[in-house]
Design an enzyme around this catalytic site. Structure first.
Site, PDB file in Angstrom:
ATOM      1  N   ASP A 373       0.889  -1.161   0.000  1.00 49.58           N
ATOM      2  CA  ASP A 373       0.000   0.000   0.000  1.00 49.58           C
ATOM      3  C   ASP A 373       0.933   1.218   0.000  1.00 49.58           C
ATOM      4  OD1 ASP A 373      -2.307   1.609   0.393  1.00 49.58           O
ATOM      5  OD2 ASP A 373      -1.866   1.690   2.533  1.00 49.58           O
ATOM      6  N   ASP A 567      -1.575  -0.781   6.004  1.00 48.63           N
ATOM      7  CA  ASP A 567      -1.691  -0.226   7.362  1.00 48.63           C
ATOM      8  C   ASP A 567      -2.679  -1.004   8.218  1.00 48.63           C
ATOM      9  OD1 ASP A 567      -4.112   0.573   6.390  1.00 48.63           O
ATOM     10  OD2 ASP A 567      -3.674   2.711   6.372  1.00 48.63           O
ATOM     11  N   ASP A 571      -7.140  -1.740   4.713  1.00 44.90           N
ATOM     12  CA  ASP A 571      -6.741  -2.792   3.783  1.00 44.90           C
ATOM     13  C   ASP A 571      -7.076  -4.202   4.256  1.00 44.90           C
ATOM     14  OD1 ASP A 571      -5.510  -1.073   1.834  1.00 44.90           O
ATOM     15  OD2 ASP A 571      -3.933  -0.723   3.295  1.00 44.90           O
TER      16      ASP A 571
END
Length: 672
Positions: A373, A567, A571
């Protein structure tokens, strides 16, 4: 057992966890468990764990056994040294044998009665009784004595590694100083409630998670993060249970109960990690199940067939078969391999890397693709408003004000940066019809005005005529009453160690490094170029991230693993879909700890490289144990069958090898 849903034994921490159908059954099931264990393994003491239970001193438990074995050894040596005739010698050897190995023979008989034939008690019992049967009295006692001494050393080694694991887990706070009407009172951390005020003095551990309401200090976070540099904390900042206050006096308002605190979750994760077995552990358990009966059948054939074919006496071939039996015990593998994986998990947590099971630690050896990410993972996630553009006669102040009010309930770093930039008061009572649209933005009614705050997709969906911004910064568009009001440009920085982490991972042989982000394509591509990533995908919704991840998953080899690093808050679907979900910067984040398989307690990308290194080192040591144990056993099995190995070599191939394998496993605990 009726009333029991599930039961797991954690060999590394000497704990059995039992899940029951009803709390009402606890007392009766505990009694049944005690009775069952007493019948199965009489030497094992069962203690129900609670906050008052004391650690069992293994040394005291072993003293009686050592005294009994010592007396048996003394009689044995007198029988050997003394010039006695067989009528005196035989009873002395029998007495010493019963003192030294009586418990093993008794255990073997009990296990046979329950249908558990092929274990080390049976093998040692049958081998030594067989030695007596063929007139090898001194060897029968000596082998049992050597076995008991070896087992004692092995127990000491295992207990030492357990203690080193327990010292790692010794970050649990013992008490809390709670502020009451009658002054400060020392209580158990379990007694502290949300909203209470606690005092943390210099040198004390923070007992529960909370926010500082008064005072400032330096805190040692190494127990949780593996970071040696103390961190500065002040009023309105969060402190987590397990931090050690080094100098100032802190007054903290409690935000979580002890059971929900960071430290409790970490302790549970580390302690329960070994219940998720690695494929190697499962293989060894199955291997031992088939290997031992095969060896027992082979030993029986050695004792019977050659003397019949060669027309020789049975005595020599029975002795060879007995040697064969002693060697066959697979305890070196069964004990040292789970210990190796647990040591790897323990060593990783010392470095601030929480691995939820041996299966994930082993999987890290085969990583081919790592998907990151962007925000808060590769970048700092500390956003700052860099520019405000206006349209249709709105002022910068108005655009910022409406954006800040719309983001009032948001905890996303972008929303937080907008609220930080706006210095005015936000009255949440004026916010009506609040709606957060995943991957788009926020729709809200403020003082009768319809306010839209989000990305270009939100503007297009709501048919707003807006002006796009081609900057490489993150852009938040604002519309008021279906009229474009302006845009807010927000910038983010790449983390200090991201570049070196990507470089190290490439050098480690990771085939693909990919970034998925909901941010605009230009920002994503710019960061991808700087970091030399293999692929970059921008402007993705949570379901779009899952789709891309599945595409990448199809491209890997059969054995290869795909890792997603995020994180852990936004997600969760992608973390769950990946072979290994890694939560970055999971310190204090409940969602991260729940969703991920591996939690990096600091937000440094280099910790992922470190985790892969620990996994590879663990596998190397585990493989050393397998090759060493099986290699020695096969050699001595062959020598035993040929009559070139005595019982002494056989016991070394069993107990000695187990001891060396356990000691080798303990090396994994060392953090490099």
């Amino acid at each position: 057992m009726d009333g029991v849903i599930n039961s797991t034994v954690n060999m590394a921490t000497s704990k059995m966890t039992v899940e029951m159908e009803s709390k009402a059954d606890i007392s009766s099931i505990n009694n049944k468990i005690r009775d069952f264990v007493k019948k199965t393994e009489p030497h094992v003491e069962v203690i129900t764990e609670d906050k008052t239970s004391k650690e069992v001193d293994d040394n005291n438990l072993n003293k009686k056994k050592l005294f009994r074995v010592g007396i048996g050894a003394l009689i044995f040596f007198i029988a050997i040294i003394g010039d006695f005739n067989i009528k005196v010698e035989l009873p002395m050897f029998l007495v010493s044998y019963l003192l030294v190995g009586g418990d093993i023979v008794l255990r073997a008989i009990k296990n046979i009665a329950r249908g558990q034939v092929f274990d080390e008690n049976f093998l040692m019992g049958i081998a030594t009784i067989g030695a007596f049967a063929i007139g090898e009295y001194p060897e029968g006692v000596a082998v049992m004595l050597f076995y008991q001494v070896g087992e004692t050393f092995q127990d000491i080694a295992v207990n030492r590694s357990r203690k080193s694991i327990k010292s790692l887990l010794n970050i649990r706070p013992d008490y809390a100083n709670i502020e009451t009407a009658d002054g400060v009172k020392k209580v158990s951390p379990e007694e502290v409630n949300i909203g209470d005020t606690i005092i943390v003095k210099p040198g004390e551990k923070v007992p529960v998670d909370g926010v500082i309401i008064d005072g400032k200090s330096m805190v040692d976070t190494s127990a949780l993060t593996g970071e040696s540099v103390p961190r500065s904390v002040k009023k309105d900042e969060e402190v987590l249970s397990g931090f050690i206050n080094t100098n100032g006096l802190l007054k903290v308002k409690v935000t979580k109960n002890f059971g929900e605190s960071t430290i409790t979750k970490i302790l549970d994760l580390v302690e329960n990690a070994s219940s998720k077995k690695a494929p190697t552990e499962n293989f060894i358990t199955k291997f031992a199940r088939y290997y031992t009966p095969i060896v027992v059948i082979a030993a029986t054939l050695i004792a019977i067939i050659p003397p019949i074919i060669l027309n020789e006496g049975f005595s020599d071939w029975i002795y060879r078969a007995l040697v064969f039996l002693v060697v066959s015990c697979p305890c070196a593998l069964v004990v040292s391999i789970p210990l190796g994986f647990f040591g790897g998990i323990g060593g990783a947590s010392k470095s601030g890397i929480l691995v939820k099971g041996g299966n994930y630690l082993e999987a890290l050896n085969d990583v081919e693709t790592i998907v990151f990410d962007k925000t808060g993972t590769l970048t700092k996630g500390v956003f700052k408003v860099s520019k405000i553009n206006i349209a249709n006669d709105y002022t910068k102040e108005e655009v910022l004000k409406y954006a800040a009010i719309a983001e009032a309930h948001s905890s996303h770093p972008i929303g937080v940066s907008i609220k930080k930039e706006y210095t005015g008061e936000i009255d949440e009572n004026i916010i009506k019809e609040y709606e957060e649209i995943s991957g788009h933005g926020i729709k809200v009614l403020v003082e009768g005005k319809k306010v839209l705050v989000g990305n270009s997709k939100l503007m297009k969906n709501e048919n707003i005529d807006f002006k796009t911004d081609d900057t490489v910064a993150t852009v938040v568009y604002v519309a008021i009453d279906n009229k474009f009001a302006g845009s807010i440009l927000i910038s983010d920085e790449i983390k200090d160690d991201t570049v070196s982490a990507i470089e190290k991972l490439k050098n480690r042989g990771i085939k693909q490094l990919v970034m998925l982000t909901g941010d605009n394509k230009k920002v994503a591509e710019e960061i991808g170029k700087k970091l030399k990533l293999d692929r970059v995908y921008g402007e993705l919704l949570p379901d779009g991230k899952v789709e891309k991840l599945e595409e990448l998953d199809k491209q890997k080899s059969k054995k290869g693993k795909l890792v997603f690093v995020g994180d852990g808050i936004n997600d969760a679907p992608v973390l769950a879909r990946a072979d290994i979900g890694v939560a970055m910067g999971g310190l204090g984040s409940d969602a991260a700890i729940e969703a991920a398989d591996v939690v990096l307690m600091t937000d440094e990308p280099t910790k992922l490289y470190e985790a892969i290194n620990i996994a590879k080192r663990t596998r190397k040591i585990v493989m050393q144990n397998i090759i060493f144990a099986l290699g020695i056993k096969l050699v001595v099995l062959g020598l035993g069958a040929l009559g070139l190995a005595s019982m002494w070599e056989a016991v070394f191939a069993d107990v000695g090898v187990a001891l060396l394998a356990v000691l080798n496993s303990m090396r994994v605990m060392r953090v490099k």
